[in-house]
Design a protein around this motif. Structure first.
Motif, PDB file in Angstrom:
ATOM      1  N   ILE A  76       0.851  -1.195   0.000  1.00  0.00           N
ATOM      2  CA  ILE A  76       0.000   0.000   0.000  1.00  0.00           C
ATOM      3  C   ILE A  76       0.887   1.245   0.000  1.00  0.00           C
ATOM      4  N   ALA A  77       0.912   1.938  -1.130  1.00  0.00           N
ATOM      5  CA  ALA A  77       1.848   3.047  -1.315  1.00  0.00           C
ATOM      6  C   ALA A  77       1.578   4.216  -0.385  1.00  0.00           C
ATOM      7  N   THR A  78       0.341   4.363   0.084  1.00  0.00           N
ATOM      8  CA  THR A  78       0.000   5.509   0.939  1.00  0.00           C
ATOM      9  C   THR A  78       0.428   5.318   2.389  1.00  0.00           C
ATOM     10  N   LEU A  79       0.897   4.129   2.730  1.00  0.00           N
ATOM     11  CA  LEU A  79       1.347   3.861   4.097  1.00  0.00           C
ATOM     12  C   LEU A  79       2.867   3.817   4.153  1.00  0.00           C
ATOM     13  N   SER A  80       3.418   4.179   5.296  1.00  0.00           N
ATOM     14  CA  SER A  80       4.856   4.034   5.498  1.00  0.00           C
ATOM     15  C   SER A  80       5.179   2.550   5.635  1.00  0.00           C
ATOM     16  N   PRO A  81       6.433   2.150   5.441  1.00  0.00           N
ATOM     17  CA  PRO A  81       6.785   0.742   5.624  1.00  0.00           C
ATOM     18  C   PRO A  81       6.385   0.207   6.996  1.00  0.00           C
ATOM     19  N   ALA A  82       6.574   1.011   8.050  1.00  0.00           N
ATOM     20  CA  ALA A  82       6.199   0.566   9.396  1.00  0.00           C
ATOM     21  C   ALA A  82       4.700   0.324   9.487  1.00  0.00           C
ATOM     22  N   GLU A  83       3.909   1.222   8.915  1.00  0.00           N
ATOM     23  CA  GLU A  83       2.451   1.053   8.937  1.00  0.00           C
ATOM     24  C   GLU A  83       2.024  -0.156   8.126  1.00  0.00           C
ATOM     25  N   LEU A  85       3.728  -2.881   7.732  1.00  0.00           N
ATOM     26  CA  LEU A  85       4.064  -4.073   8.518  1.00  0.00           C
ATOM     27  C   LEU A  85       3.008  -4.337   9.590  1.00  0.00           C
ATOM     28  N   VAL A  86       2.532  -3.283  10.230  1.00  0.00           N
ATOM     29  CA  VAL A  86       1.492  -3.446  11.243  1.00  0.00           C
ATOM     30  C   VAL A  86       0.214  -3.974  10.610  1.00  0.00           C
ATOM     31  N   GLU A  87      -0.192  -3.392   9.495  1.00  0.00           N
ATOM     32  CA  GLU A  87      -1.430  -3.825   8.840  1.00  0.00           C
ATOM     33  C   GLU A  87      -1.304  -5.258   8.333  1.00  0.00           C
ATOM     34  N   ALA A  89       0.557  -7.622   9.732  1.00  0.00           N
ATOM     35  CA  ALA A  89       0.487  -8.491  10.909  1.00  0.00           C
ATOM     36  C   ALA A  89      -0.959  -8.662  11.364  1.00  0.00           C
ATOM     37  N   VAL A  90      -1.728  -7.583  11.347  1.00  0.00           N
ATOM     38  CA  VAL A  90      -3.136  -7.652  11.737  1.00  0.00           C
ATOM     39  C   VAL A  90      -3.899  -8.570  10.783  1.00  0.00           C
ATOM     40  N   ALA A  91      -3.629  -8.448   9.488  1.00  0.00           N
ATOM     41  CA  ALA A  91      -4.312  -9.284   8.496  1.00  0.00           C
ATOM     42  C   ALA A  91      -3.929 -10.753   8.652  1.00  0.00           C
ATOM     43  N   MET A  92      -2.652 -11.023   8.929  1.00  0.00           N
ATOM     44  CA  MET A  92      -2.197 -12.400   9.099  1.00  0.00           C
ATOM     45  C   MET A  92      -2.843 -13.033  10.329  1.00  0.00           C
ATOM     46  N   ARG A  93      -2.886 -12.276  11.419  1.00  0.00           N
ATOM     47  CA  ARG A  93      -3.534 -12.764  12.645  1.00  0.00           C
ATOM     48  C   ARG A  93      -4.997 -13.104  12.380  1.00  0.00           C
ATOM     49  N   ARG A  94      -5.687 -12.195  11.711  1.00  0.00           N
ATOM     50  CA  ARG A  94      -7.108 -12.400  11.435  1.00  0.00           C
ATOM     51  C   ARG A  94      -7.332 -13.641  10.568  1.00  0.00           C
ATOM     52  N   THR A  95      -6.482 -13.847   9.577  1.00  0.00           N
ATOM     53  CA  THR A  95      -6.613 -15.001   8.680  1.00  0.00           C
ATOM     54  C   THR A  95      -6.395 -16.303   9.431  1.00  0.00           C
ATOM     55  N   LEU A  96      -5.345 -16.367  10.235  1.00  0.00           N
ATOM     56  CA  LEU A  96      -5.038 -17.601  10.954  1.00  0.00           C
ATOM     57  C   LEU A  96      -6.107 -17.932  11.986  1.00  0.00           C
ATOM     58  N   LEU A  97      -6.601 -16.916  12.690  1.00  0.00           N
ATOM     59  CA  LEU A  97      -7.638 -17.158  13.688  1.00  0.00           C
ATOM     60  C   LEU A  97      -8.955 -17.573  13.044  1.00  0.00           C
ATOM     61  N   ARG A 210       3.259  -2.605  16.748  1.00  0.00           N
ATOM     62  CA  ARG A 210       3.868  -1.301  16.464  1.00  0.00           C
ATOM     63  C   ARG A 210       5.111  -1.091  17.310  1.00  0.00           C
ATOM     64  N   ARG A 211       5.058  -1.502  18.581  1.00  0.00           N
ATOM     65  CA  ARG A 211       6.244  -1.360  19.439  1.00  0.00           C
ATOM     66  C   ARG A 211       7.380  -2.249  18.937  1.00  0.00           C
ATOM     67  N   LEU A 212       7.030  -3.450  18.471  1.00  0.00           N
ATOM     68  CA  LEU A 212       8.042  -4.359  17.930  1.00  0.00           C
ATOM     69  C   LEU A 212       8.714  -3.750  16.694  1.00  0.00           C
ATOM     70  N   VAL A 213       7.891  -3.257  15.784  1.00  0.00           N
ATOM     71  CA  VAL A 213       8.426  -2.674  14.561  1.00  0.00           C
ATOM     72  C   VAL A 213       9.256  -1.418  14.864  1.00  0.00           C
ATOM     73  N   ASP A 214       8.731  -0.555  15.727  1.00  0.00           N
ATOM     74  CA  ASP A 214       9.476   0.655  16.082  1.00  0.00           C
ATOM     75  C   ASP A 214      10.816   0.312  16.728  1.00  0.00           C
ATOM     76  N   GLY A 215      10.819  -0.737  17.557  1.00  0.00           N
ATOM     77  CA  GLY A 215      12.060  -1.169  18.191  1.00  0.00           C
ATOM     78  C   GLY A 215      13.084  -1.658  17.181  1.00  0.00           C
ATOM     79  N   MET A 216      12.616  -2.372  16.172  1.00  0.00           N
ATOM     80  CA  MET A 216      13.523  -2.830  15.101  1.00  0.00           C
ATOM     81  C   MET A 216      14.181  -1.628  14.403  1.00  0.00           C
TER      82      MET A 216
END
Length: 220
Positions: A76-83, A85-87, A89-97, A210-216
């Motif tokens: 998604i070009a309108t989001l920063s790389p960090a954003e 990554l968060v989105e 992760a949220v999508a992956m969690r939702r799919t697996l659950l 977000r904290r994980l990504v920011d820490g990286m």
């Protein structure tokens, strides 16, 4: 001309569909080559053209689940790389659950099939866009995936299935349970009960990713 035998009307897709049906209807522990064959109305030997054994069946199911994870959020070009990554992760969690047996499947063996490798490649690409070295990006990609998979296991054990209404109902139940705990023994937990009750929620997951990504990025 002889009628086609059972194997001719089967395919890997049909076999995996039946396997997920077994998990959905009877639970993960009921999954076996024999049970899947019974659902399809064939002998177990008829399945071995498509899956070599139960382990092969499980690998195919893991691949099916991983193929359902949407990598589009990482582009998604309108989001920063960090954003992104968060989105992701949220999508992956939702799919697996939300996938029948998805949480249990991730514990059956290595997640190293073609779709899993493509997922890892997409994460590496996004993480290197943040300025990380490729080596640090590789470590970060693994850390992010472990965080998602671990969260999914904990949430599934708590009864979560990716449905927001179910998530909210479980949070209310946990909050009520904390009210019954003697606060004198766990005073800090009691003071943060509203947050503790919502550990297995999308809001908490977003915060942690977000904290994980920011820490990286800071460490990089």
């Amino acid at each position: 001309m002889a009628a086609p035998g059972p194997a001719r009307r089967l395919s890997e897709r049909i076999v995996l569909d039946a396997a997920f049906g077994v998990v959905r209807d009877h639970g993960f522990t009921a999954l076996s080559i024999r049970r899947v064959a019974a659902v399809l109305g064939v002998t177990p030997n008829a399945l071995y053209t498509y899956v070599p054994d139960r382990a092969g069946l499980l690998r195919g199911m893991v691949e099916r689940v991983m193929s359902a994870v949407d990598l589009g959020t990482l582009a998604i070009a309108t989001l920063s790389p960090a954003e992104r990554l968060v989105e992701f992760a949220v999508a992956m969690r939702r799919t697996l659950l939300g996938h029948p047996g998805g949480a249990a499947l991730i514990m059956t063996g290595p997640i190293d099939g073609p779709h899993a490798l493509l997922l890892n490649e997409a994460l590496l690409r996004t993480l290197t866009e943040t300025g990380l070295t490729l080596d640090d990006a590789a470590r970060g990609a693994y850390a992010l995936q472990v965080h998602v998979l671990g969260t999914v296991m904990l949430e599934a054990a708590d009864g979560g299935d990716g449905d927001p209404a179910r998530e909210e109902a479980l949070a209310i139940e946990r909050r009520a349970a904390l009210e019954r705990v003697d606060a004198s023994g766990v005073p800090l937990t009691a003071q943060t009960a509203d947050i503790v009750a919502r550990y297995n929620t999308t809001a908490q997951f977003r915060w942690s990713v977000r904290r994980l990504v920011d820490g990286m990025l800071v460490a990089g």
